[in-house]
Design a protein around this motif. Sequence first.
Motif, short mmCIF file in Angstrom:
data_model
loop_
_atom_site.label_atom_id
_atom_site.label_comp_id
_atom_site.label_asym_id
_atom_site.label_seq_id
_atom_site.Cartn_x
_atom_site.Cartn_y
_atom_site.Cartn_z
N PHE A 1 6.36 -8.35 1.53
CA PHE A 1 6.54 -7.04 2.15
C PHE A 1 6.39 -5.92 1.12
N ALA A 2 7.01 -6.10 -0.04
CA ALA A 2 6.93 -5.09 -1.10
C ALA A 2 5.47 -4.87 -1.51
N ALA A 3 4.72 -5.96 -1.67
CA ALA A 3 3.32 -5.86 -2.08
C ALA A 3 2.48 -5.15 -1.01
N ALA A 4 2.70 -5.51 0.25
CA ALA A 4 1.94 -4.89 1.35
C ALA A 4 2.28 -3.41 1.47
N PHE A 5 3.58 -3.10 1.29
CA PHE A 5 4.02 -1.70 1.38
C PHE A 5 3.40 -0.85 0.27
N LEU A 6 3.38 -1.39 -0.96
CA LEU A 6 2.77 -0.66 -2.07
C LEU A 6 1.30 -0.38 -1.81
#
Lengths: 152, 138
Positions: free
Chosen positions: A114-119
């Motif tokens: 999720f963090a990677a997709a959000f970034l």
Amino acid sequence: MQSTSPGVDPRGLRFAATLTTVVLAVALLTGSSWVLAAQTLVFAVGALAGPAASPYGRLFAWSVRPRLSAPKHLEDAAAPRFAQAVGLIFGLVGLAGHVVSVELVTYVAVGAAFAAAFLNAAFGFCLGCEIYLTYRRFIPSHHPNPTTEVAS
Amino acid sequence: MIVFLTVLVAASTFGVWQRRRDGRVRPATPSDHADADTGERLSAAEIGAELGERATLVQFSSAFCQPCRAARATLAHVAADTEGVVHVEIDAEANLDLVRRLTVLRTPTTLVLDHTGRIVGRASGAPRLHDVRAALPA
């Protein structure tokens, strides 16, 4: 069909990252393994067949692309494919956590994805692409990519 | 819920920090290296091209690199309109020894060399035009 072409529309990648962010947020908030399984499948298609052939890429081509002007440039599909493969690994680890009922593993894996997709969606920062060189430092490629051919 | 919010805040903080830092040309710190007096040096043989008479802009690129295109455009622009400045692009994957020695962690990474090949500046991420001009040695 643009899925066979080597380049992908960068706006399509951003669109796909936004959808991925939303789907993973739902997976994180509801703890639904079905939502996570669906997203993992999307990652798998993106990694194996390229981002343009993944469901989000197709949705972009069908619904958004016709409303936009031609892209200024196309991105190399190799980088986002690698990133999708990284997402696939996180998705599979998350699902494995569900299967063996170790929820902490699922939270860590889905949280990281999720963090990677959000970034990527919010800042245009492709974490999977950034770690690629670090990965190559340990596991050199036997087929150096010729796109940036320079005397060594 | 707590996990979700924690990740969201952490990722946002990282994103903002990363965006600020990205592309800044920082002066090289000789103390990072063993030969503190002279600083790290690169030769023409190592970069596979002649050094510029004033400066050489060494760009490490990889195929899996979206901002490399922007970095290339910026550096080529500076090299084209500045006397004695040369832009050299190196495929990071094909030069892993150099990548390890110089601790290049991501692409694009740009090194600014003076006329002797000494590293005087460094930027990770696509560098900004004004930063590159300002980092050129006299």
